[in-house]
Write an enzyme that holds these catalytic residues in place. Structure first.
Site, PDB file in Angstrom:
ATOM      1  N   ASP A   1      29.804 -18.077  50.680  1.00  0.00           N
ATOM      2  CA  ASP A   1      29.136 -18.018  49.573  1.00  0.00           C
ATOM      3  C   ASP A   1      29.518 -19.290  49.094  1.00  0.00           C
ATOM      4  O   ASP A   1      31.040 -19.428  48.966  1.00  0.00           O
ATOM      5  CB  ASP A   1      29.081 -16.903  49.516  1.00  0.00           C
ATOM      6  CG  ASP A   1      28.225 -17.192  47.770  1.00  0.00           C
ATOM      7  OD1 ASP A   1      26.861 -18.078  47.731  1.00  0.00           O
ATOM      8  OD2 ASP A   1      27.794 -15.904  47.170  1.00  0.00           O
TER       9      ASP A   1
ATOM     10  N   PRO B   1      24.455 -15.616  32.953  1.00  0.00           N
ATOM     11  CA  PRO B   1      26.351 -15.513  32.856  1.00  0.00           C
ATOM     12  C   PRO B   1      26.795 -14.650  33.614  1.00  0.00           C
ATOM     13  O   PRO B   1      27.607 -15.023  32.190  1.00  0.00           O
ATOM     14  CB  PRO B   1      26.085 -16.574  31.710  1.00  0.00           C
ATOM     15  CG  PRO B   1      24.879 -15.985  30.640  1.00  0.00           C
ATOM     16  CD  PRO B   1      24.086 -15.332  32.052  1.00  0.00           C
ATOM     17  N   ALA B   2      26.854 -14.758  34.740  1.00  0.00           N
ATOM     18  CA  ALA B   2      28.428 -13.356  34.916  1.00  0.00           C
ATOM     19  C   ALA B   2      27.974 -13.387  36.223  1.00  0.00           C
ATOM     20  O   ALA B   2      26.908 -14.227  37.316  1.00  0.00           O
ATOM     21  CB  ALA B   2      28.200 -12.286  34.585  1.00  0.00           C
TER      22      ALA B   2
ATOM     23  N   GLY C   1      24.079  -8.759  47.151  1.00  0.00           N
ATOM     24  CA  GLY C   1      23.592  -9.600  48.447  1.00  0.00           C
ATOM     25  C   GLY C   1      23.695  -8.504  49.093  1.00  0.00           C
ATOM     26  O   GLY C   1      22.556  -8.004  49.839  1.00  0.00           O
ATOM     27  N   ASP C   2      24.498  -7.411  49.191  1.00  0.00           N
ATOM     28  CA  ASP C   2      24.512  -5.711  49.321  1.00  0.00           C
ATOM     29  C   ASP C   2      23.083  -5.366  49.072  1.00  0.00           C
ATOM     30  O   ASP C   2      22.395  -4.362  49.793  1.00  0.00           O
ATOM     31  CB  ASP C   2      26.018  -5.221  50.040  1.00  0.00           C
ATOM     32  CG  ASP C   2      26.903  -6.043  50.271  1.00  0.00           C
ATOM     33  OD1 ASP C   2      27.098  -6.679  51.050  1.00  0.00           O
ATOM     34  OD2 ASP C   2      27.812  -5.866  49.971  1.00  0.00           O
TER      35      ASP C   2
ATOM     36  N   GLU D   1      24.733 -19.260  54.152  1.00  0.00           N
ATOM     37  CA  GLU D   1      24.660 -18.529  54.801  1.00  0.00           C
ATOM     38  C   GLU D   1      23.232 -19.499  56.239  1.00  0.00           C
ATOM     39  O   GLU D   1      23.868 -19.953  57.008  1.00  0.00           O
ATOM     40  CB  GLU D   1      24.426 -17.053  55.149  1.00  0.00           C
ATOM     41  CG  GLU D   1      25.838 -16.629  54.136  1.00  0.00           C
ATOM     42  CD  GLU D   1      25.474 -15.490  53.700  1.00  0.00           C
ATOM     43  OE1 GLU D   1      26.564 -14.417  53.882  1.00  0.00           O
ATOM     44  OE2 GLU D   1      24.768 -14.806  53.551  1.00  0.00           O
TER      45      GLU D   1
ATOM     46  N   GLN E   1      22.233 -18.751  50.612  1.00  0.00           N
ATOM     47  CA  GLN E   1      22.008 -20.899  50.551  1.00  0.00           C
ATOM     48  C   GLN E   1      23.173 -21.110  51.552  1.00  0.00           C
ATOM     49  O   GLN E   1      22.607 -21.758  53.337  1.00  0.00           O
ATOM     50  CB  GLN E   1      21.617 -21.130  49.553  1.00  0.00           C
ATOM     51  CG  GLN E   1      21.833 -22.839  49.780  1.00  0.00           C
ATOM     52  CD  GLN E   1      21.072 -23.140  48.236  1.00  0.00           C
ATOM     53  OE1 GLN E   1      21.397 -22.564  47.189  1.00  0.00           O
ATOM     54  NE2 GLN E   1      21.332 -24.942  47.988  1.00  0.00           N
TER      55      GLN E   1
END
Length: 370
Positions: free
Chosen positions: A189, A286-287, A293-294, A220, A218
């Site tokens: 990533d 904002p974190a 993703g999983d 990947e 993006q």
């Protein structure tokens, strides 16, 4: 010895069924031999008696069916091969619970088992190799437990393990030709690789062609296609390239283009027709979070199974669930007195189960071409 004498002999002699030892010994030694022999025979008889009693009380029964196979859930049965952490929610820890909430039977295989995710100062644990993975698959096969409707894969750290996963795909499809393979090609990533470089070509040449749905980010998708994503059109072109290689459904789960964070989805329903493509603008928070993703891939699997011909609807539900969960995570860190913008955050998965099960759609899909 006459019959009368034999009848009058001590009972332990009759139990022994043998003559006294033919050696000169004292009466005490002879008596000890008889007692030892009698005890052996009594023990054997006791065992036989207990066995007969057990057979009478617990008659031999046929092995009961595995209900998740014999009576699978209406949604399906998933084999999920991903990473695992003892603490926190990444990999299987992030995917299994949501899929179960959405009605799936889920059998996890942990490609790695770590104490915590690798963003912490230290971590410890074990890594499963290809042979160990295949041992598990053979164990399932020996007991006729390999009928799955879905295969889900995430983080895989070695070529040998990934090659074995391909064997698993073949094995599962030999049992269920309709198996849906949802692949999250976890490579890295934001320009950083998480895995050895040589995994990229294995994904390109062998994994992408057999996947039903692909969910890269993006970075990947750029690695898999060799295309640079700097615009929405680049994202759509990349999806088309991946369709040509194999999968019917492609979801770029996060792409930062022209100042917007987007999910870009594409569904090629037939060979003759062009794919149906759409985008969802994702609100920026904002974190930095781990396991998102999983979780996104698991939610896409779950909802696209419910809406197999409507990937836009499935993506809306998945993104909306995720956004509600992330907002709760940020709020809870703030409540605990922590600035959520200063470190990666563990997602509040269990506390957000209502948002997973019954999400309110807050993020709408916009179709391209409309």
């Amino acid at each position: 010895m006459t019959a009368a004498a034999a009848a009058a002999a001590p009972s332990h002699a009759r139990l022994a069924g043998a003559a006294a030892p033919r050696c000169s010994c004292s009466p005490r030694e002879a008596f000890g031999w008889w007692c030892s022999r009698s005890l052996q025979l009594l023990t054997r008889r006791g065992r036989r008696t207990r066995t007969r009693r057990a057979a009478a009380v617990y008659p031999k029964m046929a092995q009961p069916p595995i209900l998740s196979v014999a009576l699978p859930s209406d949604t399906g049965r998933v084999l999920s091969i991903q990473s695992h952490t003892v603490q926190g929610y990444v990999g299987n820890k992030s995917a299994v619970f949501p899929l179960q909430l959405l009605g799936f039977d889920v059998d996890p295989i942990n490609s790695v088992q770590f104490s915590n995710h690798t963003g912490y100062p230290t971590f410890r644990g074990q890594v499963l190799d290809g042979k160990q993975l295949w041992d598990l698959i053979e164990g399932l096969e020996e007991n006729q437990l390999l009928h799955y409707t879905h295969l889900l894969t995430g983080y895989i750290g070695s070529v040998s393990f990934l090659e074995t996963v391909l064997q698993v795909v073949d094995k599962l499809r030999s049992i269920n030709p309709d198996l849906v393979y949802v692949c999250d090609p976890v490579l890295g990533d934001e320009g950083k690789l998480y895995v050895p470089q040589e995994l990229i070509s294995v994904y390109q040449q062998k994994v992408v062609p057999v996947a039903s749905m692909l969910t890269p980010n993006q970075f990947e998708v750029e690695l898999l296609t060799g295309l640079r994503i700097t615009s929405e059109q680049d994202g759509l072109t990349a999806c088309n390239t991946l369709h040509t290689a194999g999968p019917q459904k492609v979801v770029i789960t996060s792409a930062l283009t022209e100042g917007k964070l987007l999910l870009i989805g594409s569904h090629k329903k037939t060979e003759e027709q062009p794919p149906e493509q759409f985008k969802i603008e994702i609100p920026k928070i904002p974190a930095y979070f781990t396991g998102t993703g999983d979780l996104t891939t698991a939610l896409l699997l779950g909802w696209s199974n419910k809406y197999p011909d409507n990937l836009e609807k499935a993506a809306e539900l998945a993104v909306s669930s995720l956004q509600a969960l992330l907002k709760r995570t940020v709020e809870d860190y703030k409540m605990a007195g922590f600035d959520p913008s200063t470190s990666s955050l563990e997602i509040r998965l269990i506390q957000s189960q209502d948002d997973i099960l019954n999400p309110t759609i807050t993020c709408k899909a916009v179709k391209y071409g409309n």
